[in-house]
Design a protein around this motif. Sequence first.
Motif, PDB file in Angstrom:
ATOM      1  N   LEU A 204      -9.130 109.580 -55.390  1.00  9.67           N
ATOM      2  CA  LEU A 204      -7.768 110.105 -55.341  1.00  9.67           C
ATOM      3  C   LEU A 204      -6.756 109.003 -55.585  1.00  9.67           C
ATOM      4  O   LEU A 204      -5.793 109.182 -56.351  1.00  9.67           O
ATOM      5  CB  LEU A 204      -7.523 110.772 -53.989  1.00  9.67           C
ATOM      6  CG  LEU A 204      -6.106 111.303 -53.735  1.00  9.67           C
ATOM      7  CD1 LEU A 204      -5.731 112.347 -54.783  1.00  9.67           C
ATOM      8  CD2 LEU A 204      -5.993 111.879 -52.330  1.00  9.67           C
ATOM      9  N   SER A 205      -6.964 107.852 -54.949  1.00  4.66           N
ATOM     10  CA  SER A 205      -6.059 106.720 -55.144  1.00  4.66           C
ATOM     11  C   SER A 205      -6.077 106.248 -56.589  1.00  4.66           C
ATOM     12  O   SER A 205      -5.022 105.976 -57.190  1.00  4.66           O
ATOM     13  CB  SER A 205      -6.455 105.572 -54.207  1.00  4.66           C
ATOM     14  OG  SER A 205      -5.705 104.411 -54.475  1.00  4.66           O
ATOM     15  N   ALA A 206      -7.273 106.155 -57.180  1.00  2.00           N
ATOM     16  CA  ALA A 206      -7.386 105.715 -58.570  1.00  2.00           C
ATOM     17  C   ALA A 206      -6.745 106.707 -59.527  1.00  2.00           C
ATOM     18  O   ALA A 206      -6.176 106.312 -60.561  1.00  2.00           O
ATOM     19  CB  ALA A 206      -8.855 105.506 -58.937  1.00  2.00           C
ATOM     20  N   SER A 207      -6.812 107.998 -59.216  1.00  2.00           N
ATOM     21  CA  SER A 207      -6.190 109.004 -60.076  1.00  2.00           C
ATOM     22  C   SER A 207      -4.675 108.842 -60.103  1.00  2.00           C
ATOM     23  O   SER A 207      -4.042 108.950 -61.165  1.00  2.00           O
ATOM     24  CB  SER A 207      -6.568 110.408 -59.591  1.00  2.00           C
ATOM     25  OG  SER A 207      -7.968 110.600 -59.633  1.00  2.00           O
ATOM     26  N   ILE A 208      -4.092 108.576 -58.934  1.00  2.00           N
ATOM     27  CA  ILE A 208      -2.637 108.391 -58.867  1.00  2.00           C
ATOM     28  C   ILE A 208      -2.227 107.138 -59.625  1.00  2.00           C
ATOM     29  O   ILE A 208      -1.288 107.157 -60.445  1.00  2.00           O
ATOM     30  CB  ILE A 208      -2.177 108.318 -57.407  1.00  2.00           C
ATOM     31  CG1 ILE A 208      -2.484 109.637 -56.694  1.00  2.00           C
ATOM     32  CG2 ILE A 208      -0.690 107.985 -57.326  1.00  2.00           C
ATOM     33  CD1 ILE A 208      -2.200 109.599 -55.211  1.00  2.00           C
TER      34      ILE A 208
ATOM     35  N   PRO B 130      -1.861  96.650 -61.569  1.00  2.00           N
ATOM     36  CA  PRO B 130      -2.651  96.526 -60.327  1.00  2.00           C
ATOM     37  C   PRO B 130      -2.520  95.168 -59.672  1.00  2.00           C
ATOM     38  O   PRO B 130      -2.484  95.073 -58.439  1.00  2.00           O
ATOM     39  CB  PRO B 130      -4.088  96.790 -60.794  1.00  2.00           C
ATOM     40  CG  PRO B 130      -4.083  96.538 -62.249  1.00  2.00           C
ATOM     41  CD  PRO B 130      -2.731  96.905 -62.730  1.00  2.00           C
ATOM     42  N   VAL B 131      -2.422  94.103 -60.467  1.00  2.00           N
ATOM     43  CA  VAL B 131      -2.328  92.758 -59.883  1.00  2.00           C
ATOM     44  C   VAL B 131      -0.988  92.583 -59.169  1.00  2.00           C
ATOM     45  O   VAL B 131      -0.932  92.091 -58.027  1.00  2.00           O
ATOM     46  CB  VAL B 131      -2.522  91.674 -60.964  1.00  2.00           C
ATOM     47  CG1 VAL B 131      -2.221  90.290 -60.391  1.00  2.00           C
ATOM     48  CG2 VAL B 131      -3.945  91.715 -61.508  1.00  2.00           C
ATOM     49  N   LEU B 132       0.098  92.983 -59.806  1.00  2.00           N
ATOM     50  CA  LEU B 132       1.411  92.846 -59.174  1.00  2.00           C
ATOM     51  C   LEU B 132       1.510  93.699 -57.914  1.00  2.00           C
ATOM     52  O   LEU B 132       2.069  93.266 -56.901  1.00  2.00           O
ATOM     53  CB  LEU B 132       2.506  93.244 -60.170  1.00  2.00           C
ATOM     54  CG  LEU B 132       2.795  92.247 -61.298  1.00  2.00           C
ATOM     55  CD1 LEU B 132       3.850  92.803 -62.243  1.00  2.00           C
ATOM     56  CD2 LEU B 132       3.258  90.910 -60.729  1.00  2.00           C
TER      57      LEU B 132
ATOM     58  N   THR C 215      -2.753 107.266 -50.028  1.00  2.00           N
ATOM     59  CA  THR C 215      -4.003 107.557 -49.310  1.00  2.00           C
ATOM     60  C   THR C 215      -4.202 106.695 -48.073  1.00  2.00           C
ATOM     61  O   THR C 215      -5.161 106.911 -47.319  1.00  2.00           O
ATOM     62  CB  THR C 215      -5.195 107.351 -50.252  1.00  2.00           C
ATOM     63  OG1 THR C 215      -5.185 106.001 -50.767  1.00  2.00           O
ATOM     64  CG2 THR C 215      -5.131 108.326 -51.416  1.00  2.00           C
ATOM     65  N   GLY C 216      -3.327 105.715 -47.836  1.00  3.78           N
ATOM     66  CA  GLY C 216      -3.450 104.881 -46.637  1.00  3.78           C
ATOM     67  C   GLY C 216      -4.599 103.902 -46.693  1.00  3.78           C
ATOM     68  O   GLY C 216      -5.246 103.656 -45.673  1.00  3.78           O
TER      69      GLY C 216
ATOM     70  N   ILE D   4     -13.894 101.814 -65.210  1.00  2.94           N
ATOM     71  CA  ILE D   4     -13.065 103.001 -64.990  1.00  2.94           C
ATOM     72  C   ILE D   4     -12.554 103.565 -66.312  1.00  2.94           C
ATOM     73  O   ILE D   4     -12.813 104.715 -66.660  1.00  2.94           O
ATOM     74  CB  ILE D   4     -11.888 102.683 -64.043  1.00  2.94           C
ATOM     75  CG1 ILE D   4     -12.422 102.296 -62.650  1.00  2.94           C
ATOM     76  CG2 ILE D   4     -10.949 103.882 -63.935  1.00  2.94           C
ATOM     77  CD1 ILE D   4     -11.337 101.958 -61.652  1.00  2.94           C
ATOM     78  N   TRP D   5     -11.829 102.740 -67.066  1.00  8.16           N
ATOM     79  CA  TRP D   5     -11.230 103.231 -68.303  1.00  8.16           C
ATOM     80  C   TRP D   5     -12.253 103.318 -69.432  1.00  8.16           C
ATOM     81  O   TRP D   5     -12.228 104.260 -70.224  1.00  8.16           O
ATOM     82  CB  TRP D   5     -10.079 102.318 -68.717  1.00  8.16           C
ATOM     83  CG  TRP D   5      -8.967 102.316 -67.723  1.00  8.16           C
ATOM     84  CD1 TRP D   5      -8.678 101.339 -66.812  1.00  8.16           C
ATOM     85  CD2 TRP D   5      -8.003 103.344 -67.523  1.00  8.16           C
ATOM     86  NE1 TRP D   5      -7.599 101.689 -66.053  1.00  8.16           N
ATOM     87  CE2 TRP D   5      -7.156 102.919 -66.473  1.00  8.16           C
ATOM     88  CE3 TRP D   5      -7.761 104.568 -68.130  1.00  8.16           C
ATOM     89  CZ2 TRP D   5      -6.091 103.691 -66.025  1.00  8.16           C
ATOM     90  CZ3 TRP D   5      -6.693 105.338 -67.681  1.00  8.16           C
ATOM     91  CH2 TRP D   5      -5.879 104.898 -66.632  1.00  8.16           C
ATOM     92  N   GLY D   6     -13.165 102.353 -69.512  1.00 10.25           N
ATOM     93  CA  GLY D   6     -14.124 102.347 -70.614  1.00 10.25           C
ATOM     94  C   GLY D   6     -15.200 103.410 -70.500  1.00 10.25           C
ATOM     95  O   GLY D   6     -15.744 103.859 -71.509  1.00 10.25           O
TER      96      GLY D   6
END
Length: 287
Positions: free
Chosen positions: A43-47, A93-95, A110-111, A138-140
């Motif tokens: 869920l977190s990755a989808s957002i 993601p890094v920032l 998602t906490g 994930i993307w590939g």
Amino acid sequence: MSTISAPSDAGSASLARDDRESLVTGEAVLLDLRTASFAVRMLSASIDGAIQLAILVGGIVGAVWVMAALDADEGFFAAGTLVMSVTAYVGYPVLCEMLLRGRSVGRLVTGTRVVREDGGPVHVRQSVLRAVMAMFEIWGTAGAVALTCSVLDRKSRRIGDLLAGTVVIQERMSAPRSQRIELPQELRPWAAGADVGRLPVALVQDIRSFLPRAERIHPRSRQQLSRDLLQRTLPFVAPAPPPGTDPEAFLAAVVSERSRRDEERLRRAVAAQRELSAEVRTAPFAA
């Protein structure tokens, strides 16, 4: 339903524990943390993925608009696409993890939070490694590799977490609704004269976790759990309850009576403190 009889051998099944990971920090401090499940991480990755796609698409559209306005060649478009891809897949993601201390927009929802395996904050190199590996797993592969690794790993880590030495923990959880355990009517005379000592915190938690859900447990497991908790509780109670007492009723009586006595002791302590404070504020003091 079994009743209280002679003590049985210690072979009963113990109460199920929460899925927590014990981490030891560099200062030798033991942390009791709950790792995030793969469903929460999805869920977190989808957002976050939706935000990254928005950044990428918005950047490409902006590059096309600028290229058309400046009548630039295709090289400008290729460079702009590369910059926006790096910004969306690595920079975002890094920032986020650096500015939000291991969190991102999806993890704030998602906490959850990314930490090192020793419980400390993640470093830049770890965030960069996780972001680069996310481009592959994930993307590939449309998330297939990350999902498979998270399901197989005990801590729900993906390949990027394994290489970077990080883990995603669950910070925000719904607090369980506490239920007051009532003293069974048939054990009130016994509880009034029984010596109920202070129970270990872990034992009280196990009893309070078992009793509300006892009816939903398989009968055989329910009997084993109740007898196990019974044997752990008996050393703190004297005298033993009447023969034939149901173990669950005994556990409810012990916890209820212990809570009642603690509340009564606390009320007396508060009343004594108020009385003492009133005497101290009285002036003038007698010699």
